[in-house]
Design a protein around this motif. Structure first.
Motif, PDB file in Angstrom:
ATOM      1  N   VAL A 277       0.846  -1.190   0.000  1.00 32.86           N
ATOM      2  CA  VAL A 277       0.000   0.000   0.000  1.00 32.86           C
ATOM      3  C   VAL A 277       0.883   1.242   0.000  1.00 32.86           C
ATOM      4  O   VAL A 277       1.781   1.379   0.844  1.00 32.86           O
ATOM      5  N   ASP A 278       0.632   2.130  -0.952  1.00 33.83           N
ATOM      6  CA  ASP A 278       1.328   3.416  -1.006  1.00 33.83           C
ATOM      7  C   ASP A 278       2.845   3.244  -1.008  1.00 33.83           C
ATOM      8  O   ASP A 278       3.581   3.960  -0.313  1.00 33.83           O
ATOM      9  N   CYS A 279       3.326   2.293  -1.783  1.00 35.39           N
ATOM     10  CA  CYS A 279       4.768   2.038  -1.890  1.00 35.39           C
ATOM     11  C   CYS A 279       5.294   2.616  -3.212  1.00 35.39           C
ATOM     12  O   CYS A 279       4.559   2.763  -4.188  1.00 35.39           O
ATOM     13  N   SER A 314      -2.377   1.777  -4.696  1.00 33.74           N
ATOM     14  CA  SER A 314      -1.780   3.122  -4.754  1.00 33.74           C
ATOM     15  C   SER A 314      -0.259   3.081  -4.743  1.00 33.74           C
ATOM     16  O   SER A 314       0.398   3.869  -4.061  1.00 33.74           O
ATOM     17  N   CYS A 315       0.319   2.155  -5.481  1.00 32.08           N
ATOM     18  CA  CYS A 315       1.774   2.042  -5.572  1.00 32.08           C
ATOM     19  C   CYS A 315       2.277   2.690  -6.862  1.00 32.08           C
ATOM     20  O   CYS A 315       1.532   2.865  -7.826  1.00 32.08           O
ATOM     21  N   THR A 316       3.565   3.028  -6.876  1.00 30.81           N
ATOM     22  CA  THR A 316       4.202   3.630  -8.041  1.00 30.81           C
ATOM     23  C   THR A 316       5.403   2.790  -8.447  1.00 30.81           C
ATOM     24  O   THR A 316       6.256   2.479  -7.615  1.00 30.81           O
ATOM     25  N   VAL A 317       5.445   2.406  -9.723  1.00 32.83           N
ATOM     26  CA  VAL A 317       6.603   1.703 -10.278  1.00 32.83           C
ATOM     27  C   VAL A 317       6.977   2.424 -11.561  1.00 32.83           C
ATOM     28  O   VAL A 317       6.194   2.463 -12.507  1.00 32.83           O
ATOM     29  N   SER A 318       8.166   2.978 -11.608  1.00 37.80           N
ATOM     30  CA  SER A 318       8.515   3.818 -12.749  1.00 37.80           C
ATOM     31  C   SER A 318      10.004   3.761 -13.039  1.00 37.80           C
ATOM     32  O   SER A 318      10.822   3.624 -12.125  1.00 37.80           O
ATOM     33  N   GLY A 339      -5.456   1.347  -8.372  1.00 40.56           N
ATOM     34  CA  GLY A 339      -4.840   2.670  -8.401  1.00 40.56           C
ATOM     35  C   GLY A 339      -3.348   2.578  -8.652  1.00 40.56           C
ATOM     36  O   GLY A 339      -2.809   1.581  -9.126  1.00 40.56           O
ATOM     37  N   GLY A 340      -2.658   3.652  -8.369  1.00 42.93           N
ATOM     38  CA  GLY A 340      -1.215   3.668  -8.516  1.00 42.93           C
ATOM     39  C   GLY A 340      -0.764   4.089  -9.889  1.00 42.93           C
ATOM     40  O   GLY A 340      -1.557   4.326 -10.811  1.00 42.93           O
ATOM     41  N   ASN A 341       0.550   4.178 -10.055  1.00 44.17           N
ATOM     42  CA  ASN A 341       1.169   4.680 -11.271  1.00 44.17           C
ATOM     43  C   ASN A 341       2.198   3.675 -11.771  1.00 44.17           C
ATOM     44  O   ASN A 341       3.155   3.344 -11.061  1.00 44.17           O
ATOM     45  N   TYR A 342       2.000   3.186 -12.997  1.00 40.41           N
ATOM     46  CA  TYR A 342       2.899   2.215 -13.615  1.00 40.41           C
ATOM     47  C   TYR A 342       3.314   2.777 -14.970  1.00 40.41           C
ATOM     48  O   TYR A 342       2.928   2.269 -16.022  1.00 40.41           O
TER      49      TYR A 342
END
Length: 621
Positions: A277-279, A314-318, A339-342
Motif C-alpha cells: 500500500v502506497d509504496c 496506490s503504488c508507483t513503479v517507474s 490505483g497507482g502509477n505504472y
C-alpha cells in the motif's frame, strides 16, 4: 517494564575501547550473565557507554572478536529466572567493531524479551564483514531493536523468533564491503516453525557498492511481517518473499520506498495474502544495469496456487528500462492492482506473461511517460501487456501515450496470446487508451487496444481516440464484444476498429455495438474495417455512429441466388429496394409473397429474389 531496573555497566566488567576484542567479548558476556542472574522480573539494563574522541580518557569503538566457536555473545534462558534485558548504548557513539567470522549476538531465550538500543555494529574485518552476522535471533518472544545501526556485516539481522520489532534502525553496505560477496540486510527465516508477527518500522537499508548479490529484506517462512515507512536503496533485490519449507502468509508493506539495481520486489513460491500500500519502486539512480522488472511474481514450477492473493494499492513503479516492465506477473491467482502509477517503464507498465488466473487491474495509471517534467523522461512501449491468462479484468485504467519509436508496435493495452485458448475471458471496461498525453506530448501509440487470439473478450465504455493506426485492433478473436467505445482519430490514415483473421486462425461471434467513429465522415470502412478470409459469422456491427448512420450504397445490381450485406463487406443491418416483373422476394428463406418493396435484413440475414428484377438498390443502415 524497566521501572526499577538494575544497571550493569560493562566498564565495571573490564570492557574498554582499549582492550582486545577477546577481552571485550568476555566482559560483555559477564555483564549480561550478571544481569540475567539478578532475578529481576522487571528487567535489567546492560549499559555500554560511549565517549567522544576528545573526552578523557579518549574512547573509540569497542573491538569484538568472534571466537573459533563462531559466536561471540550468547543470551539464553538456561539457569536463569525470568529477566527481560535491555542492552543499550548511550547514543550512536556506542560502536562495536566486529573482528573475525561468525555471529556477534545470538539470542536463544524463549522466556524473555531482549531489547537492543542505541548501538552501532560495524565490521572491522579487512574482508568487509563478508561472513559476519550481527544479530541472530533464534528465540526471544517480543524482542526489539531501537535505533540500532549495522554497517558492512554480511547479514545484519537474522530473525527466527516471533513478535520481533525493528524501529528506526539502519543497515548500510558501502565501498568497504566486498562487491563479490552476497549480503542480506534483514533475513526472516524459520527455525522450527513459521515465524509470526515481525514489525519493521521507520528503518533505512542502503547499499552503495552496487553488489550484484545484495538483498535488502529476505522474507522466508513467516506469517505476518509488516514493513512500513522504510527506505530500501541500492540492493540488487530490494525485497525477496519466498518459502521452500512451508508458507509465507500475510506480508504487508505500507509507505515503503525501494530503489534497486535489479528488482525492487520478487515474490516466489508459497506466498499468500501479501499486500503493498502506497509504496514507491524505481531503479537505483546510477544502476549497474537493472536485470529484471520492478516487481516480479514468479515460481519455479509455474503453479498459480503457489502465489495466491497479492494486492498492490496506490503504488508507483517507474523508470525500469526496456525490455523490463514495472510489474511483471508470471505466476499467481487473485492478483489485484488498485490505483497507482505504472508509467515510464521500457517494456510495459504492467505485464502478465504467464497463465495466471483472476487478475483485477482497477484505476491504475499506465501512461507512457514517467512524467512530463523529467530531464530525460522514460517512455514505455505498452501500458498493459498480456500474453496468457484467464479471468482478467481491466477497469478504469489510463493507458495513453505509450510507444517507442524504435519498436514496431505501441499500444495502450496489448493482448497477444501465443496460441488460441491461452488468453480467455478478458474484460476491459472504462479504459482510456488515447494517443498524445501530458499536454500534447508526441507519442508513438499506434493502437488503443490490440487483441490477438483472445477468447471471451469484452471491451466496454472505453475511450480509444487519436491512436495513429487503430482504436481497437482485433485479430482472430472469438466470442468478443466491443460496445460503447469512442474510436475516432485525427491521425492521418488511422481507423477505428479492425477485425482481421487469416489462415490458420479464424474469428467468429464478434459483436461491435454502440461505438462512435462519426468523425471519420462518410467513409464507413474507416470506422469498422473487417477483412481476412477466416472471419466467420456471426459478426455484427450495430448502432455505431459513422458506420450504421451513413447509409452507404452497397449494390445497384441485383445479385443472383441468396445474398447478405456481408457479401458486400458490410456487417450491419441493411435495406434493399427491389422491383420484380415476376416472382417474389424471400427473407431468411421465408417467402414474403411480395414482388416489390423495401426489405430490411439483420446483420448476416439472407435474402433471395426470384423472377426478373427490373430495379434494385441496397444500402447499409
Amino acid at each position: 517494564m524497566y521501572s526499577q531496573p538494575g544497571i550493569y555497566n560493562v566498564l565495571d566488567y573490564g570492557m574498554s575501547p582499549s582492550a582486545t576484542g577477546a577481552s571485550n567479548v568476555a566482559a560483555l558476556q559477564d555483564a549480561i550473565n550478571a544481569a540475567q542472574n539478578a532475578n529481576n522480573k522487571q528487567g535489567a539494563i546492560v549499559l555500554i557507554p560511549s565517549f567522544g574522541e576528545t573526552s578523557t580518557p579518549q574512547y573509540g569503538p569497542y573491538q569484538m572478536e568472534i571466537p573459533s566457536s563462531g559466536t561471540a555473545i550468547t543470551i539464553t534462558a538456561a539457569g536463569y529466572t525470568d529477566c527481560p534485558l535491555l542492552i543499550c548504548g548511550t547514543g550512536n557513539g556506542t560502536t562495536l567493531e566486529v573482528l573475525g567470522s561468525g555471529t556477534l549476538f545470538e539470542v536463544d531465550n524463549p522466556n524473555n524479551a531482549v531489547t537492543f538500543q542505541d548501538l552501532t555494529i560495524t565490521s572491522g574485518d579487512t574482508g568487509g564483514g563478508t561472513s559476519v552476522t550481527a544479530f541472530k535471533m533464534y528465540d526471544g518472544l517480543g524482542s526489539s531493536f531501537f535505533r540500532v545501526n549495522v554497517s558492512d556485516c554480511q547479514q545484519a539481522f537474522l530473525i527466527q523468533t516471533d513478535s520481533t520489532t525493528l524501529l528506526q534502525c539502519t543497515v548500510t553496505y558501502d565501498s568497504a564491503y566486498s562487491s563479490t560477496a552476497s549480503c542480506t540486510g534483514i533475513s526472516i527465516q524459520a527455525r522450527t516453525h513459521a515465524v509470526t508477527e515481525v514489525n519493521i518500522e521507520q528503518c533505512s537499508l542502503t547499499c552503495t557498492n552496487l553488489n550484484d548479490f545484495a538483498t535488502g529484506i529476505d522474507v522466508g517462512y513467516i506469517d505476518y511481517v509488516r514493513v512500513c515507512e522504510t527506505q530500501i536503496s541500492g540492493f540488487s533485490t530490494g525485497v525477496l518473499i519466498h518459502n521452500t519449507e512451508g508458507t509465507s502468509k500475510g506480508p504487508a508493506f505500507a509507505a515503503v520506498d525501494i530503489d534497486a539495481t535489479g528488482s525492487c520486489v520478487v515474490i516466489k513460491e508459497s506466498v499468500y495474502d501479501a499486500s503493498f500500500v502506497d509504496c514507491h519502486f524505481e531503479p537505483t539512480a546510477t544502476p549497474s544495469g537493472p536485470n529484471a522488472s520492478g516487481i516480479i511474481l514468479t515460481t519455479t514450477g509455474g503453479n498459480n496456487n503457489d502465489i495466491d492473493t497479492v494486492r498492490f494499492t496506490s503504488c508507483t513503479v517507474s523508470g525500469f528500462p526496456a525490455p523490463y516492465s514495472g510489474l511483471e506477473i508470471e505466476t499467481g491467482q487473485n492478483i489485484q492492482v488498485t490505483g497507482g502509477n505504472y508509467s515510464g517503464n521500457g517494456g510495459a507498465g504492467i505485464a502478465i506473461v504467464g497463465s495466471v488466473t483472476e487478475i483485477q487491474i482497477t484505476g491504475a495509471n499506465c501512461i507512457g511517460l514517467s512524467y512530463a517534467g523529467a530531464t530525460t523522461p522514460t517512455t514505455q512501449q505498452y501500458g498493459i501487456y498480456v500474453t496468457a491468462g484467464q479471468d482478467i479484468q481491466i477497469m478504469g485504467v489510463n493507458c495513453s501515450g505509450n510507444g517507442i519509436s524504435s519498436k514496431a508496435l505501441g499500444a495502450g493495452i496489448y493482448l497477444d496470446a501465443s496460441e488460441s485458448n491461452t488468453l480467455v475471458d478478458v474484460r476491459i471496461s472504462g479504459a482510456i487508451c488515447c494517443g498524445p498525453t501530458l499536454g500534447g506530448t508526441a507519442t508513438e501509440q499506434q493502437y488503443g487496444i490490440y487483441a490477438s487470439q483472445v477468447s471471451g473478450l469484452l471491451i466496454d465504455g472505453c475511450t480509444l481516440t487519436n491512436n495513429t493506426k487503430y482504436g481497437a485492433y482485433l485479430y482472430a478473436v472469438e466470442n468478443a464484444t466491443v460496445t460503447s467505445c469512442d474510436v475516432y482519430s485525427s491521425a492521418s490514415g488511422s481507423k477505428g476498429i479492425a477485425l482481421v483473421a487469416n489462415d490458420p486462425q479464424h474469428a467468429q461471434y464478434v459483436f461491435i455495438r454502440n461505438c462512435n467513429g462519426a468523425q471519420y465522415g462518410t467513409n464507413w470502412t474507416d470506422v469498422v474495417n473487417i477483412s481476412g478470409d477466416q472471419v466467420f459469422q456471426p459478426v455484427e456491427v450495430t448502432n455505431c455512429a459513422g458506420y450504421n448512420d451513413v447509409a452507404p450504397q452497397l449494390a445497384t445490381v441485383a445479385p443472383s441466388g441468396t445474398f447478405t450485406a456481408i457479401d458486400y463487406e458490410y456487417y450491419g443491418p441493411a435495406t434493399f429496394y427491389v422491383v420484380t416483373s415476376s416472382g417474389t422476394v424471400k427473407v431468411a428463406s421465408n417467402d414474403t409473397g411480395l414482388t416489390q418493396g423495401a426489405f430490411t435484413l439483420s446483420p448476416g440475414e439472407t435474402a433471395e429474389m426470384t423472377g426478373t428484377v427490373t430495379s434494385f438498390l441496397m444500402i447499409g443502415t
